[in-house]
Design a protein around this motif. Structure first.
Motif, PDB file in Angstrom:
ATOM      1  N   TYR A 149       0.840  -1.219   0.577  1.00 35.33           N
ATOM      2  CA  TYR A 149       0.006   0.294  -0.051  1.00 35.33           C
ATOM      3  C   TYR A 149       0.495   1.261   0.462  1.00 35.33           C
ATOM      4  O   TYR A 149       2.134   1.190   0.588  1.00 35.33           O
ATOM      5  CB  TYR A 149      -0.834   0.354   1.048  1.00 35.33           C
ATOM      6  N   THR A 150       0.060   1.913  -0.821  1.00 35.80           N
ATOM      7  CA  THR A 150       1.073   3.666  -0.798  1.00 35.80           C
ATOM      8  C   THR A 150       0.777   4.805  -1.003  1.00 35.80           C
ATOM      9  O   THR A 150      -1.033   3.825  -1.478  1.00 35.80           O
ATOM     10  CB  THR A 150       1.914   4.476  -2.154  1.00 35.80           C
ATOM     11  N   PRO A 151       0.234   5.746   0.270  1.00 37.83           N
ATOM     12  CA  PRO A 151      -0.815   6.542   0.160  1.00 37.83           C
ATOM     13  C   PRO A 151      -1.074   7.162  -1.716  1.00 37.83           C
ATOM     14  O   PRO A 151      -0.111   7.309  -1.887  1.00 37.83           O
ATOM     15  CB  PRO A 151       0.233   7.205   1.023  1.00 37.83           C
ATOM     16  N   PRO A 152      -2.243   7.679  -1.184  1.00 32.68           N
ATOM     17  CA  PRO A 152      -2.696   8.232  -2.560  1.00 32.68           C
ATOM     18  C   PRO A 152      -2.032   9.272  -3.267  1.00 32.68           C
ATOM     19  O   PRO A 152      -1.470   9.753  -1.829  1.00 32.68           O
ATOM     20  CB  PRO A 152      -4.428   8.108  -3.220  1.00 32.68           C
ATOM     21  N   ALA A 153      -1.817   9.943  -4.578  1.00 32.69           N
ATOM     22  CA  ALA A 153      -0.981  11.342  -4.263  1.00 32.69           C
ATOM     23  C   ALA A 153      -2.171  12.028  -4.564  1.00 32.69           C
ATOM     24  O   ALA A 153      -3.486  12.188  -4.428  1.00 32.69           O
ATOM     25  CB  ALA A 153      -0.914  11.258  -6.192  1.00 32.69           C
ATOM     26  N   ALA A 154      -1.495  12.997  -3.602  1.00 33.71           N
ATOM     27  CA  ALA A 154      -2.478  14.750  -4.166  1.00 33.71           C
ATOM     28  C   ALA A 154      -3.712  14.610  -4.941  1.00 33.71           C
ATOM     29  O   ALA A 154      -2.506  14.760  -6.180  1.00 33.71           O
ATOM     30  CB  ALA A 154      -1.326  15.747  -3.273  1.00 33.71           C
ATOM     31  N   PRO A 155      -3.951  15.251  -4.601  1.00 31.08           N
ATOM     32  CA  PRO A 155      -5.278  16.098  -6.391  1.00 31.08           C
ATOM     33  C   PRO A 155      -4.408  16.568  -6.511  1.00 31.08           C
ATOM     34  O   PRO A 155      -4.178  17.880  -6.180  1.00 31.08           O
ATOM     35  CB  PRO A 155      -6.576  15.843  -5.296  1.00 31.08           C
ATOM     36  N   VAL A 156      -4.658  17.334  -7.959  1.00 27.27           N
ATOM     37  CA  VAL A 156      -4.084  18.516  -8.912  1.00 27.27           C
ATOM     38  C   VAL A 156      -5.456  19.044  -9.075  1.00 27.27           C
ATOM     39  O   VAL A 156      -6.065  19.065  -9.314  1.00 27.27           O
ATOM     40  CB  VAL A 156      -4.144  17.895 -10.274  1.00 27.27           C
ATOM     41  N   LEU A 157      -4.710  20.160  -7.923  1.00 30.71           N
ATOM     42  CA  LEU A 157      -5.917  21.714  -7.685  1.00 30.71           C
ATOM     43  C   LEU A 157      -6.437  22.321  -9.536  1.00 30.71           C
ATOM     44  O   LEU A 157      -7.601  22.133  -9.147  1.00 30.71           O
ATOM     45  CB  LEU A 157      -5.853  22.474  -6.962  1.00 30.71           C
TER      46      LEU A 157
END
Length: 399
Positions: free
Chosen positions: A129-137
């Protein structure tokens, strides 16, 4: 791995099995666990969770109402960002096929575990498991350019090569650099191919860009050599450019002018381009290799070639498509295909290069498989020539 912040869903028709899994997760550090006795309940829990979104769903194939295969399909339609672990009381070969199906649907699958589960197996799969990428704002809207505007940029030398290092997995040494075309636009800044490639292809003049990259990369190769830096360059080429009657003569003139050996240039062609029965094109590739230039088959795995077709192409390197590399360390179906590709390269006595290495896990996995080279964002993103010496110094210190 700290899993206390993750929300788990345990979906299993057997109440005793559900409780065993819940207890295992608790011992591993999970604090938020939901449960579902059937497929319908599991789907509702993912679609409208009681509390935070479900991060990881552990799904038994034998669910009632809506079985595990249906749930795999439905989760991908929801696009809720839920990762999945699939379990089942079936043969490993069937779980392998289930994994292939899940990947085909686009499910973010951490792995499959045959029953009975053990805490060790569960912990190993959770480590993927890896944390999801930060959303592209805010996405950058690319400007559209006409063919004439792109041509003006090429003539003004606004196009330049960026370089992505290629690392030898056995030693960690930089063995080459792949070229990526960038347009340093005076108004819009640095632009990638999406901003200009269509205008060139629609007017059948991709060779304008190819020759600009050959010239400027050869120039930079000479500069790297003069500084004692690794200088082997790989360039993506179109079949039309290489197929031009004057290509062999012109590329020799270019390398002679900059005083670089042909062995320092490798031309990359997509797999689909080398799947040809045209003897004149095959002769051209053969002459290119006999002159000392390298030839790589790019995007391998996407063109449906076979061993017989590849064996007659005089390539020196097989570049395996990123779709078979990214995540192969945790997805058996990808790992099987990747291992097969690497075995093919070895059987033909060619070098292999895995493209799209995004994590340390994939890097370690490729080392274990005996892959020759690796490149990807885990190593470095394409960079300006001026940044390469400092990056190289940092890399050498790290290794």
């Amino acid at each position: 791995m700290d899993i206390a912040h993750l929300h788990f869903l345990v979906a299993d028709a057997d109440a005793a099995q559900r409780q065993i899994l819940i207890d295992m997760l608790g011992r591993l550090g999970a604090t938020r666990i939901s449960a579902a006795p059937d497929g319908e309940t599991a789907l509702r829990s993912i679609e409208a969770p009681a509390g935070p979104p479900i991060d990881i769903a552990i799904i038994d194939l034998g669910l009632s109402g809506r079985d595990g295969l249906e749930l795999i399909r439905d989760i991908t339609v929801l696009n809720a960002g839920t990762r999945a672990i699939i379990t089942g009381s079936c043969h490993a070969s069937l779980l392998f096929s289930v994994e292939s199906l899940a990947l085909a649907y686009g499910l973010d699958l951490l792995g499959t575990i045959p029953k009975p589960l053990t805490s060790g197996h569960l912990e190993a799969v959770l480590s993927h498991y890896t944390p999801p990428a930060a959303p592209v704002l805010e996405r950058r809207v690319l400007p559209r350019f006409s063919f004439a505007e792109v041509g003006e940029g090429l003539q003004a030398r606004q196009f330049e090569p960026f370089f992505q290092p290629k690392i030898e997995l056995a030693s960690g040494e930089v063995k080459g650099l792949e070229v990526f075309a960038r347009w340093r636009h005076p108004e819009h800044g640095v632009l990638g191919p999406a901003a200009f490639i269509d205008a060139l292809e629609q007017n059948q003049r991709i060779d304008f860009l190819d020759w600009t990259m050959i010239e400027r990369s050869s120039e930079q190769c000479r500069a790297f050599l003069d500084k004692g830096l690794p200088a082997a360059i790989s360039l993506n080429m179109s079949a039309e450019t290489i197929g031009h009657p004057d290509f062999l003569r012109q590329v020799k003139v270019c390398t002679d002018r900059h005083g670089i050996a042909p062995s320092l240039l490798t031309f990359e062609l997509p797999e689909s381009a080398v799947l040809t029965n045209d003897p004149s094109f095959l002769e051209r590739l053969l002459r290119l290799r006999m002159m000392g230039y390298g030839l790589a088959v790019d995007d391998y795995g996407t063109g449906r070639s076979n061993v017989q077709q590849l064996a007659r192409v005089p390539f020196s390197e097989l570049k395996i498509d990123r779709s078979f590399v990214d995540g192969a360390s945790r997805k058996r179906s990808l790992a099987t295909v990747l291992s097969s590709c690497l075995g093919l390269a070895r059987s033909l006595d060619r070098k292999s290069c895995a493209v799209g290495v995004e994590t340390r896990q994939d890097w370690d996995f490729l080392q274990g498989l005996g892959c020759t080279y690796a490149q990807g964002h885990h190593i470095a993103r394409p960079m300006e020539a001026e940044r390469f010496p400092d990056w190289l110094a940092d890399w050498r210190q790290f290794f």
